[in-house]
Design an enzyme around this catalytic site. Structure first.
Site, short mmCIF file in Angstrom:
data_model
loop_
_atom_site.label_atom_id
_atom_site.label_comp_id
_atom_site.label_asym_id
_atom_site.label_seq_id
_atom_site.Cartn_x
_atom_site.Cartn_y
_atom_site.Cartn_z
N CYS A 9 0.85 -1.17 0.00
CA CYS A 9 0.00 0.00 0.00
C CYS A 9 0.89 1.22 0.00
CB CYS A 9 -0.87 0.03 1.24
SG CYS A 9 -2.01 -1.35 1.34
N ASN A 111 -0.01 1.14 5.75
CA ASN A 111 0.86 0.32 4.91
C ASN A 111 1.60 -0.64 5.82
OD1 ASN A 111 3.95 0.99 3.06
ND2 ASN A 111 2.62 -0.77 3.01
N GLY A 112 1.46 -1.93 5.55
CA GLY A 112 2.11 -2.93 6.39
C GLY A 112 1.14 -4.03 6.74
N TYR A 255 12.98 -3.98 -5.09
CA TYR A 255 11.87 -3.96 -6.03
C TYR A 255 10.77 -2.94 -5.74
CZ TYR A 255 7.46 -5.06 -8.06
OH TYR A 255 6.27 -4.92 -8.68
#
Ligand code: SF4
Length: 476
Positions: A9, A111-112, A255
């Protein structure tokens, strides 16, 4: 490219700008690579003290038009792009979430991944809590609501002290506080910027370049930053406990993050170039041309070509109009995705000995198709080089990797994978090489590299596969 069903996210927030919703919309655009399933914004209408929300499934550009943005007035807004690492892919899980509780209203984007979310949720539900989503993020809000403290920041600290795992969150309260927080290990990035008088929070610094904000600093692992009219203040999630060693996700360098971002003050592009250079030293190949698997394999391939003294060319062309198929929720779509999005350039590879540089090899099915496409286009030899070590373990901290049984490197040697892929040779970067390229010691101090080593910095407390089932999308 990466075959992991990855991006997690992205979060963004801006405080104190006349065009808050528009700027946040732009910020989300620059984070689109981190999640493409849903996008959302919440803005504070200061005139009436109301948080207004718009979320939709799909890309940022599909989710917002002039009309939706005009319905988000105010000088403060937070936003989120989502890829479902926990909770299914449906609108009710689109963030930012917006909740009313006894202390007011609060919006949150996360996010996570919280590794103990299920046990907390089970406990709360047994006490009568009713959850509206299937996302792990909602437990933070419930824990905040249960706190008796009148201060929303104290409520947040209380909630965060009960969760474990990875979180970089942005929150917005109806009394005008924008809050950013990062878990004590700092798995996921979160950065602070300045745009004239406004403060900006974002998952990545590339957003700042887009909205012309100045990068100030990272939110530290275990730090809570509170931005309100008087400026920015900082607290610790665990003020009385010694901070654990940071464990930043090394895969962000390999990445996830955009190459034009800075992570830990380092250029992602330059780090990937170094990964490629080290790979060329560790795993040279007699070849005529080096080609990347675009887009994310490009900097590493440039580094490999530079170091090896072999010409770099774009031997595979990616279509940018099909989306990143690995983050689509269904296998059927992913299956078609490879050919839809990548095609070889015959004039580059025909009759040549080709080195193909990619950043990961997870299941191996995509690599196999790429090798076949290149041979069909006339490549005489295909040497696959991966700018990371073999992915042998799943991630529990916000990345949707396959289960261990689906990770080809978990149960096969490099030579066996090479035979399956049908490449002439296959080689990975070593773990030491990865750590040297990101600028740390061979032990990887400061970083999580559990998907390469199986050494998990935060205890999972459950058998691997059982936890992973919670994290994975249905149908995968
Ligand atoms: S397990 Fe891998 S992908 Fe997950 S946080 Fe650690 S390094 Fe990143």
């Amino acid at each position: 490219m990466c075959y992991v069903e990855v991006p997690m996210c992205g979060v963004f927030g801006i405080h104190g700008h006349d065009e808050a919703a528009n700027i946040a919309y732009l910020g989300l655009h620059s984070l689109q690579h981190r999640g493409q399933e849903s996008a959302g914004l919440v803005a504070l209408d200061e005139q009436v003290g109301l948080l207004r929300r718009h979320v939709a499934m799909g890309l940022v550009s599909d989710s917002f038009g002039r009309e939706q943005l005009s319905r988000l007035p105010g000088r403060t807004a937070i936003g989120h792009v989502r890829y479902s690492t926990a909770g299914s892919s449906e609108l009710r899980n689109a963030q930012p979430f917006l909740f009313d509780y006894a202390g007011g209203s609060i919006a949150i984007g996360h996010n996570g991944n919280l590794v103990n979310a299920t046990s907390i949720r089970t406990r709360l539900e047994s006490q009568g809590s009713i959850f509206q989503t299937s996302s792990d993020t909602e437990v933070i809000v419930h824990l905040m609501a249960k706190s008796q403290d009148p201060d929303p920041v104290a409520r947040l600290r209380s909630a965060l002290s009960q969760v474990e795992g990875a979180y970089s969150v942005v929150l917005l309260t109806n009394d005008g506080k924008m809050i950013g927080a990062r878990d004590p290990h700092g798995f996921r990035p979160l950065v602070i910027g300045r745009l004239k008088d406004a403060y900006v929070l974002s998952s990545e610094t590339s957003s700042f370049d887009l909205v012309e904000a100045e990068f100030l600093r990272e939110v530290e692992p275990g730090e809570i930053v509170i931005i309100e009219k008087g400026g920015l203040t900082s607290q610790r999630v665990f003020p009385h406990v010694a901070a654990p060693p940071p464990r930043f996700c090394v895969f962000e360098h390999v990445y996830f993050a955009r190459p034009d971002s800075l992570l830990n003050g380092k250029s992602v592009y330059r780090t990937r170039e170094k990964l490629g250079m080290r790979l060329a030293i560790e795993a040279p190949a007699d070849a005529d041309v080096v080609i990347p698997v675009p887009d994310s394999g490009v900097p590493a391939a440039i580094g490999y070509a530079k170091q090896a003294g072999i010409p770099f060319e774009m031997g595979l062309i990616r279509s940018h109009y099909v989306g990143r198929t690995f983050i689509e929720p269904r296998d059927s779509i992913r299956h078609f995705g490879v050919r839809l999005k990548l095609l070889p350039v015959r004039s580059v590879v025909d009759g040549k000995r080709v080195v193909v540089v990619d950043d990961s090899l997870v299941r191996g099915t995509t690599s196999r198709k790429i090798v076949k496409m290149l041979r069909d286009a006339g490549a005489r030899e295909v040497h696959l080089r991966i700018s990371a070590p073999p992915t042998t373990h799943p991630c529990y901290y916000g990345i949707d990797t396959p289960t261990r049984s689906e990770l080809v490197a978990a149960s096969h040697s490099v030579e066996e994978i090479n035979r399956y892929i049908t490449s002439d040779t296959l080689a990975y970067l070593s773990h030491d090489g990865l750590m040297a390229a990101v600028g740390t010691n061979p032990a990887g101090d400061g970083y999580c590299s559990a998907c390469f080593t199986g050494v998990y910095p935060v205890s999972l407390g459950k058998p691997d596969e059982a936890v992973l089932v919670q994290l994975r999308r249905p149908g995968v």
